[in-house]
Structure formats: C-alpha cells, structure tokens
Design a protein around this motif. Structure first.
Motif, mmCIF file in Angstrom:
data_model
loop_
_atom_site.group_PDB
_atom_site.id
_atom_site.type_symbol
_atom_site.label_atom_id
_atom_site.label_comp_id
_atom_site.label_asym_id
_atom_site.label_seq_id
_atom_site.Cartn_x
_atom_site.Cartn_y
_atom_site.Cartn_z
ATOM 1 N N GLU A 1 33.578 53.890 35.955
ATOM 2 C CA GLU A 1 34.976 53.465 35.936
ATOM 3 C C GLU A 1 35.794 54.338 34.998
ATOM 4 O OE1 GLU A 1 37.614 49.485 34.809
ATOM 5 O OE2 GLU A 1 35.431 49.368 34.971
ATOM 6 N N THR A 2 35.186 54.744 33.887
ATOM 7 C CA THR A 2 35.886 55.571 32.908
ATOM 8 C C THR A 2 36.219 56.949 33.471
ATOM 9 O OG1 THR A 2 34.826 54.426 31.050
ATOM 10 C CG2 THR A 2 35.713 56.635 30.616
ATOM 11 N N TYR A 3 35.289 57.524 34.203
ATOM 12 C CA TYR A 3 35.496 58.868 34.743
ATOM 13 C C TYR A 3 36.166 58.853 36.110
ATOM 14 C CZ TYR A 3 32.876 61.007 30.954
ATOM 15 O OH TYR A 3 32.488 61.447 29.714
ATOM 16 N N GLY A 4 35.726 57.975 36.984
ATOM 17 C CA GLY A 4 36.326 57.862 38.311
ATOM 18 C C GLY A 4 35.704 58.799 39.336
ATOM 19 N N GLU A 5 35.766 58.389 40.587
ATOM 20 C CA GLU A 5 35.188 59.169 41.681
ATOM 21 C C GLU A 5 35.911 60.514 41.860
ATOM 22 O OE1 GLU A 5 32.547 58.672 43.424
ATOM 23 O OE2 GLU A 5 32.018 56.621 42.818
ATOM 24 N N LYS A 6 37.209 60.557 41.587
ATOM 25 C CA LYS A 6 37.951 61.809 41.723
ATOM 26 C C LYS A 6 37.447 62.855 40.731
ATOM 27 C CE LYS A 6 42.307 60.055 43.616
ATOM 28 N NZ LYS A 6 43.785 59.953 43.405
ATOM 29 N N PHE A 7 37.091 62.404 39.537
ATOM 30 C CA PHE A 7 36.520 63.320 38.551
ATOM 31 C C PHE A 7 35.232 63.918 39.079
ATOM 32 C CE2 PHE A 7 33.673 64.465 35.158
ATOM 33 C CZ PHE A 7 34.480 65.105 34.219
ATOM 34 N N LEU A 8 34.360 63.081 39.636
ATOM 35 C CA LEU A 8 33.084 63.563 40.165
ATOM 36 C C LEU A 8 33.308 64.599 41.255
ATOM 37 C CD1 LEU A 8 29.998 63.427 40.448
ATOM 38 C CD2 LEU A 8 30.339 61.550 42.080
ATOM 39 N N ALA A 9 34.219 64.312 42.185
ATOM 40 C CA ALA A 9 34.476 65.235 43.288
ATOM 41 C C ALA A 9 34.998 66.576 42.780
ATOM 42 C CB ALA A 9 35.471 64.613 44.264
ATOM 43 N N SER A 10 35.927 66.542 41.823
ATOM 44 C CA SER A 10 36.478 67.783 41.265
ATOM 45 C C SER A 10 35.428 68.549 40.472
ATOM 46 C CB SER A 10 37.677 67.465 40.366
ATOM 47 O OG SER A 10 38.723 66.868 41.097
ATOM 48 N N TYR A 11 34.586 67.810 39.767
ATOM 49 C CA TYR A 11 33.530 68.427 38.967
ATOM 50 C C TYR A 11 32.525 69.155 39.859
ATOM 51 C CZ TYR A 11 29.835 68.739 35.414
ATOM 52 O OH TYR A 11 28.863 69.188 34.539
ATOM 53 N N LEU A 12 32.125 68.506 40.945
ATOM 54 C CA LEU A 12 31.191 69.126 41.884
ATOM 55 C C LEU A 12 31.808 70.354 42.545
ATOM 56 C CD1 LEU A 12 29.721 65.925 43.599
ATOM 57 C CD2 LEU A 12 28.574 67.408 41.945
ATOM 58 N N LYS A 13 33.072 70.272 42.873
ATOM 59 C CA LYS A 13 33.759 71.404 43.503
ATOM 60 C C LYS A 13 33.826 72.591 42.558
ATOM 61 C CE LYS A 13 38.101 72.715 45.777
ATOM 62 N NZ LYS A 13 39.453 72.256 46.194
ATOM 63 N N ARG A 14 34.108 72.323 41.285
ATOM 64 C CA ARG A 14 34.190 73.417 40.299
ATOM 65 C C ARG A 14 32.831 74.084 40.125
ATOM 66 N NH1 ARG A 14 37.192 75.219 35.834
ATOM 67 N NH2 ARG A 14 35.912 75.954 34.099
ATOM 68 N N LEU A 15 31.783 73.288 40.046
ATOM 69 C CA LEU A 15 30.440 73.844 39.922
ATOM 70 C C LEU A 15 30.125 74.756 41.103
ATOM 71 C CD1 LEU A 15 28.180 70.900 38.691
ATOM 72 C CD2 LEU A 15 28.672 73.015 37.465
#
Length: 221
Positions: free
Chosen positions: A139-153
């Motif tokens: 909840e603190t990070y959010g699904e959008k953070f995960l998606a952007s993080y994976l894309k950057r990697l």
C-alpha cells in the motif's frame, strides 16, 4: 596440512557469486540478505582461509572478483553489501600477506550479460519479492511504483549490459600472471567511465544521479 613435497598453490580466483532478492530493501527479509552473504562473502572467506597455507607456500596470488557495486551501492538488497565486504576482506588480506610475497588483487566489473542479469529472471525475482511483501508495504509503494520500477530495470539497466566477458577474464589473467599485478581492476566501459568516477563524487550528487527518474512511492511526502 601442507606437504613439504607439494609446491603450493600459485593462484586462487574467487568468482562465485549470486544475486537474488531484488527490489527495495523494505520488501526483503533477513533471509534474503543472509542467502547472498553466505555465498558472495562468507563462502569466499571460507575458501580463501582454507587454501591460504598453500598460496603462501607458493608465494602466489589471490584474486577476488568483487563488483563496481562494491565501490558504489547501486542496488538494494544484499548484493552490494556482500561486495563491499569482499573489498574490505581483500584490503586486509593484501596487507597481511604482503610480507609473505603473496599478492591480492580485486576485480570490479561493471554490468555484464550473465545469468545474474538475465532480464526475465531479474524481473521475475522482483515480482516474487513484491508478491510476498506485507500488505502495508504494498500500500505504501503502490502497484504503479512496481510497474515503473520493472520498466526502468528492463529498459535502462539490464538492456545495457556488456556482452564481452573477455574483459573480465583478461583482468583475471593479468592478475595471475603479471610480474606487477594491479591492486584493483575495473572491467567494462561503465565501470571505468561512469561508476568508478561517481564513487569519488560528493554524496548528494551521487544520490541525485542514482535516484533520477526513479518512480515515487504512492505515499511519499
């Protein structure tokens, strides 16, 4: 025991390493850190200590493969911690063994295309870590953070890995065979031109560079 008939061991190359538990530190457990430290640092120390009598007898070489991540903390998790430990152990070992004629070298590669940097594997690992994170963390990070993080990697980090592994093995060869081996070897253009210079920059500047373009957590200030 070292036999008087055995000439000893000229070269020891510690190259074992693993990377898992990627993601933010807060997503990880203690065991994620322990697993990496056991292989990348403690395993290397155990092998080295067990073979030092033979290396000392031959007045040989110890070559420890660290990483540019041992000079600059580039990723969360235990990998960089383990490589910082390799650097520290190698420095102390070099000073201790100098009176015996034993030389210790450290190789600090940048990002190379290996199984550790396989895009699908890394992204899957991050997803697995996220899936088992606590609900409050998600909840603190959010699904959008995960998606952007994976894309950057995928687009900006893993896609730029060097495919020429001979740059690393050439460093190993020089460290083992040269009359005057270097204390440290930087392998890869990114290590030489980007990460190594960054390691000497002011902290605030390095922080700004490494966090530029990263997604913001959902509940960030």
């Amino acid at each position: 025991m070292v036999s008087s008939e055995f000439p000893g061991l000229w070269g020891l190359v510690n190259n074992a390493g693993m990377s898992r538990g990627s993601g933010r530190n807060e997503w990880l457990t203690k065991q994620d850190f322990v697993t990496i430290l056991d292989v990348n640092l403690l395993g290397m120390i155990e092998v080295t200590l067990s073979l030092l009598p033979l290396v000392r007898k031959a007045r040989g070489r110890v070559v420890n493969v660290s990483s540019i991540a041992g000079r600059l903390s580039l990723t969360p998790g235990g990998y960089c911690i383990s490589k910082y430990g390799v650097e520290a152990f190698s420095d102390s070992l070099r000073r201790e063994l100098a009176p015996f004629g034993v030389k210790v070298a450290v190789i600090e590669p940048g990002f190379f295309k290996t199984n550790k940097t396989n895009t699908d594997r890394v992204l899957l690992n991050v997803q697995e870590v996220w899936d088992r994170a606590q609900p409050e963390i998600k909840e603190t990070y959010g699904e959008k953070f995960l998606a952007s993080y994976l894309k950057r990697l995928s687009e900006h980090v893993l896609s730029t890995c060097n495919e020429n592994l001979s740059e690393v093995t050439d460093c190993m060869e020089h460290a083992l065979t040269a009359c005057h081996p270097r204390t440290r070897y930087s392998a890869g253009w990114d290590a030489k031109l980007l990460y190594l210079p960054m390691s000497y920059m002011p902290t605030f500047l390095v922080d700004a560079i490494l966090t530029w373009g990263l997604p913001r957590p959902a509940k960030a200030l």
